[in-house]
Design an enzyme around this catalytic site. Structure first.
Site, mmCIF file in Angstrom:
data_model
loop_
_atom_site.group_PDB
_atom_site.id
_atom_site.type_symbol
_atom_site.label_atom_id
_atom_site.label_comp_id
_atom_site.label_asym_id
_atom_site.label_seq_id
_atom_site.Cartn_x
_atom_site.Cartn_y
_atom_site.Cartn_z
ATOM 1 C CD GLU A 166 -3.087 -1.069 2.148
ATOM 2 O OE1 GLU A 166 -3.058 -0.148 2.978
ATOM 3 O OE2 GLU A 166 -3.999 -1.893 2.092
ATOM 4 C CD GLU A 350 -3.796 -5.904 3.593
ATOM 5 O OE1 GLU A 350 -4.596 -5.058 4.071
ATOM 6 O OE2 GLU A 350 -2.572 -5.787 3.672
HETATM 7 C C1 FCB Z 1 -4.747 -2.121 5.221
HETATM 8 C C2 FCB Z 1 -3.392 -2.482 5.777
HETATM 9 C C3 FCB Z 1 -3.426 -3.471 6.903
HETATM 10 C C4 FCB Z 1 -4.625 -3.265 7.792
HETATM 11 C C5 FCB Z 1 -5.883 -3.190 6.979
HETATM 12 C C6 FCB Z 1 -7.143 -3.042 7.788
HETATM 13 O O1 FCB Z 1 -4.717 -0.805 4.757
HETATM 14 O O2 FCB Z 1 -2.566 -3.005 4.778
HETATM 15 O O3 FCB Z 1 -2.210 -3.392 7.587
HETATM 16 O O4 FCB Z 1 -4.420 -2.151 8.571
HETATM 17 O O5 FCB Z 1 -5.804 -2.116 6.091
#
Ligand code: FCB
Length: 440
Positions: A166, A350
């Protein structure tokens, strides 16, 4: 109902994701101080000023955690390697740190889990932060050294390796909005960080390729930008989309930055940035998509560039206040494939939801999380049916953990963690996922 394994292609990878600082317990194993420690120690930045010193004690409990991943019938584990654990001052190797990741990778393989590593998930060593952190070009060069050191030790056994997690959070969220370490609100530092983090990726790719490391990628986050009701809101949403959803993927795949964003950041960009774009656009073996929610964007003429503000949306929300919007995942998977990544394999690296989970009689019922997973896997299936080369899905997160500025308050895990005793309790969603993923 969570879709079952047989509803996905045979080689589709199901996994769970974590990040080093959020679970390991940074106080262990000779890790050096990071900018997250000092950010958390500064009043007003983090709920209850909590930090990652102990987190989930994964540093000691990793065998139990890997057992739980395997017992959920998952195929892969996405974790990150802490720079400050591997190199406490950002440059000098700490053998104990490398030993930890060596054990972890072997532990994955022993359980039949594919190790998906991410090099940088946010805990910058303080010594590098002292020298300007991501606003300093040198950090990108040091990152390439770190990449080489990690790959040299564990690269031979990894299924996949990502440079960064990210970059939008590393740069914009942390240097413009001030929500994450180092907590700056400075457009010049933002422009530099937005570029240097891309350069770190490019130089990291170069170093890793030179060592013969395969299956390299990067992980970006995407947030659907919905326009508010105002006349100027459509243009505001388009600009927000360019800053958040286009800057990084266009840099990584095409070596360009969106003109609309350069209109604001241009005067603050480091001199000669154009010379770096070929390095930044190094070919990728795969591309990772983190997706959680959408935002509603409004134009606010009282604010300086980019003149945008988020407003409250009408959809059901999770305990972060984020709207639940599975269509956004389908949107980004199809759009990335069409506009940016072509035939490069995609992974959802994610996706997950925090809830105020309550332990009752040793169990946790979290039906909303089951629905969330079902709906997002459904969106992923639709994208696959439309020809998107989506190869895997990782739930965030394996464990309840340190949720950055929210401390230990937000519980995203498939597994509940008691942060006093470190006891792990799989939630109902964990069991539902395990049933869905059971191999015939
Ligand atoms: C993302 C991050 C992770 C966690 C999730 C909820 O932005 O990569 O570390 O904080 O969100």
């Amino acid at each position: 109902m969570i879709p079952v394994r047989s509803q996905f292609p045979d080689d589709f990878v199901f996994g769970a994701a974590t990040a080093a600082y959020q679970i390991e317990g940074h106080a262990n194993g000779g890790a050096g101080p990071t900018h997250w420690d000092s950010f958390a120690a500064t009043p007003g930045n983090v709920v209850r000023a909590e930090d990652g010193a102990h987190a989930c004690d994964h540093y000691h409990r990793w065998p139990e955690d890997l057992d739980l991943i395997a017992a959920a019938n998952l195929d892969a584990y996405r974790f990150s390697t802490s720079w400050a654990r591997v190199m406490p001052d950002g440059v000098t190797v700490n053998p104990e740190g490398l030993d930890f990741y060596d054990r972890l990778v072997d532990g994955c393989l022993a359980r039949g889990l594919a190790p998906f590593a991410t090099l940088y998930h946010w805990e910058l060593p303080s010594t590098l932060a002292d020298k300007g952190g991501w606003a300093n070009r040198d950090t990108a060069l040091r990152f390439a050294d770190f990449a080489g050191v990690v790959a040299d030790r564990i690269g031979d056994r990894l299924a996949s390796l990502a440079t960064l997690n990210e970059p939008w959070c590393v740069s914009w969220l942390s240097h413009f909005e001030g929500h994450h370490a180092p907590g700056l609100r400075d457009i010049r530092a933002t422009a530099r960080a937005m570029h240097h983090v891309c350069l770190a990726h490019g130089l990291g790719m170069q170093a890793l390729r030179a060592q013969g490391q395969g299956n390299l990628g990067v992980v970006c986050n995407f947030e659907f930008a919905e326009a508010g009701p105002g006349k100027a809101d459509a243009a505001a949403a388009t600009l927000r989309d360019a800053i958040y959803n286009r800057w990084f993927v266009e840099a990584f795949t095409a070596g360009t930055y969106p003109d609309a964003v350069l209109e604001g950041l241009g005067p603050h960009m480091p001199q000669g940035w154009q010379d770096d774009v070929a390095t930044i656009a190094a070919p990728l073996d795969w591309f990772g998509v983190n997706y959680y929610t959408r935002c509603i964007v409004t134009h606010d003429a009282t604010l300086p560039w980019p003149h945008i503000r988020m407003i409250d949306g009408p959809l059901p929300k999770n305990s972060m206040g984020w709207e639940v919007y599975p269509d956004g995942l389908h949107h980004f998977l199809t759009r990335l494939h069409r506009d940016h990544t072509g035939d490069t394999p995609l992974y959802v690296t994610e996706n997950g939801m925090p809830l105020d989970d309550v332990l009752t009689g040793g169990a946790i019922a979290d039906p909303r999380r089951e629905d969330f997973i079902a709906d997002h896997l459904g969106a992923a299936r639709r994208a696959i049916a439309e020809g998107v080369p989506l190869k895997g899905f990782f739930y965030w997160s394996l464990l309840d953990n340190y949720e950055w500025a929210f401390g230990y308050e937000k519980r995203f895990g498939l597994i509940h963690v008691d942060f006093d005793t470190f006891t792990r309790t799989p939630k109902a969603s964990y069991h539902a996922l395990a049933r869905a993923l059971a191999k015939a």
